[in-house]
Design an enzyme around this catalytic site. Structure first.
Site, mmCIF file in Angstrom:
data_model
loop_
_atom_site.group_PDB
_atom_site.id
_atom_site.type_symbol
_atom_site.label_atom_id
_atom_site.label_comp_id
_atom_site.label_asym_id
_atom_site.label_seq_id
_atom_site.Cartn_x
_atom_site.Cartn_y
_atom_site.Cartn_z
ATOM 1 C CG ASP A 176 -1.719 1.764 18.489
ATOM 2 O OD1 ASP A 176 -2.039 2.337 19.563
ATOM 3 O OD2 ASP A 176 -3.689 2.624 18.414
ATOM 4 C CG HIS A 202 -5.101 3.693 1.511
ATOM 5 N ND1 HIS A 202 -5.321 2.514 0.801
ATOM 6 C CD2 HIS A 202 -6.610 3.951 1.092
ATOM 7 C CE1 HIS A 202 -5.868 1.843 0.733
ATOM 8 N NE2 HIS A 202 -7.050 2.976 0.383
ATOM 9 C CG ASN A 205 -14.219 1.384 -2.596
ATOM 10 O OD1 ASN A 205 -14.383 0.876 -2.034
ATOM 11 N ND2 ASN A 205 -13.181 2.705 -2.066
ATOM 12 C CG ASP A 207 -2.340 0.861 0.878
ATOM 13 O OD1 ASP A 207 -1.810 1.910 1.052
ATOM 14 O OD2 ASP A 207 -2.898 -0.024 1.086
ATOM 15 C CB SER A 217 -9.323 0.206 0.949
ATOM 16 O OG SER A 217 -8.474 0.454 -0.583
#
Length: 404
Positions: free
Chosen positions: A161, A184, A279, A152, A353
């Site tokens: 995290d 993204h 999409n 990506d 996605s």
């Protein structure tokens, strides 16, 4: 051998993909020879002899890159090999196909939708609605011992995290590091493999114990080329990924023989490739859309999106009558909360996605549970899916489910 389409639907770069036939696949010298002979180039660099970082997937001069693990080369052909039609159309049985190289994009956030007050699932203090709906919270597995790759826009390696996680990152975008500034990639990586206890908010990650491979194949602007994608796939397979997640594509109905061949060979090597269906639908306006490249390849698992009522998302592409072009499975893809580059840290967005990394992460859980790889792992995922009301052309086998 298949010839390139005379009406490519996607934007192209001027280079070509050469797909080596199965007889020569794995024979590096023979593959180089056919690339040289049909394209007229003399320099063919292979992933088997290149040092890390030596491959330039965006080279513009005459030459070729051979992705030996995939059996595909990207070529800038010698001008006199291009025919009067303006296309490079070699007739050689040593090639399965020749295709113009496409420009691909991150399948960007779909149009936001209003929150559904009567949804059976909703983000709470413990976890996102997607993890609840797919049974992740009760699964005993974490993806431990499994390597999952997300190809990506990269990842924010500074994000709290992902501190102390087993992450290997590499950029295939010329002049850019694997650091994600677009968002993204960080969002998709978070859904696929984020932590049990994030720094803030509910749990949003599926396979928190998996080894994470992050390949930056899309630029900071969210676009890339087939060569960038193939470079990332080749690297991920070589690095031992059992699952590859790709929330990217091009709006092209016609199946790419290159991606179908790569998907088939990846399955045979024990790697499941999962991709976003697209999409491009607007169902509320009567447009069902269509599954684009590479998800429309029969050997790549195409993921559609559902909302928290388990209805098909308005933007989620539908299967088409083109051979392949099917939806294989569905996953949460509307108002999905996950990680985001600093300083924001988190974001809630929608799209196929966002559905795709749910499937990839759950695939890692099944791979840990059963030891299944490749086609067997595919069969476990679709076999365990929860049937849904919409037809298979919209949701495939149904809603992906974690091991119970």
């Amino acid at each position: 051998m298949m010839r390139p389409s005379r009406e490519p639907a996607a934007s192209t770069t001027g280079r070509y993909l050469l797909v080596i036939n199965d007889d020569l696949f794995g024979d590096d010298e023979a593959s180089r020879a056919v690339v040289r002979e049909v394209s007229g180039v003399q320099e063919v660099v292979s992933t088997r002899d290149a040092q890390p970082g030596a491959l330039d997937a965006r080279q513009t001069g005459p030459g070729a890159l051979l992705f030996a693990e995939l059996g595909v080369a990207v070529v800038t052909v010698v001008p006199d090999r291009v025919g009067a039609t303006g296309l490079f159309e070699p007739a050689d049985d040593r090639l399965i196909a020749v295709e113009p190289e496409r420009i691909v994009h991150a399948l960007q956030d779909a149009v936001p939708v209003d929150a559904l007050q009567d949804s059976p699932f909703i983000d709470d203090a413990e976890a996102t609605w997607g993890l609840q709906a797919t049974g992740v919270l009760t699964a005993a597995e974490s993806g431990a011992g499994i390597s999952v790759a997300v190809l990506d826009t990269g990842i924010d390696l500074r994000h709290p995290d992902f501190a102390d996680r087993d992450i290997t990152s590499r950029s295939f975008v010329d002049g850019q590091t694997a650091q994600d500034v677009q968002g993204h990639g960080t969002h998709c990586a978070g859904t696929m493999a984020g932590p049990v206890d994030p720094a803030e908010g509910p749990r949003y990650g599926v396979a928190n114990g998996a080894r994470l491979l992050v390949g930056k194949v899309l630029s900071d602007q969210g676009s890339g080329t087939d060569a960038d994608i193939l470079a990332g796939m080749s690297w991920a397979i070589s690095a031992g990924a059992q699952v590859i997640s790709m929330s990217l594509g091009a709006d092209q109905r016609e199946i790419s023989t290159a991606y179908e061949t790569v998907g088939r060979r990846a399955l045979a090597a024990g790697t499941l490739v999962v991709a976003a269906a697209g999409n491009n639908a607007s169902r509320s306006e009567g447009d069902p859309g269509f599954v684009g490249v590479p998800a429309n390849s029969p050997s790549i698992m195409a993921v559609g999106a559902v909302d928290a009522t388990l209805a098909v998302a308005d933007f989620s592409a539908s299967a088409t009558e083109v051979g392949g072009g099917e939806i294989d499975i569905a996953a949460p893809g509307v108002q999905v909360h996950s990680s985001w580059p600093l300083p924001r840290r988190y974001n809630t967005i929608s799209g196929t996605s966002m559905a795709t990394p749910h499937v990839a992460g759950i695939a890692a859980l099944w791979a840990e549970r059963s030891g299944a790889r490749g086609r067997a792992l595919w069969d476990e995922l679709v076999g365990a899916a929860q049937p849904l009301g919409p037809p298979a052309q919209d949701v495939g086998a149904g809603l992906v489910q974690a091991p119970s």
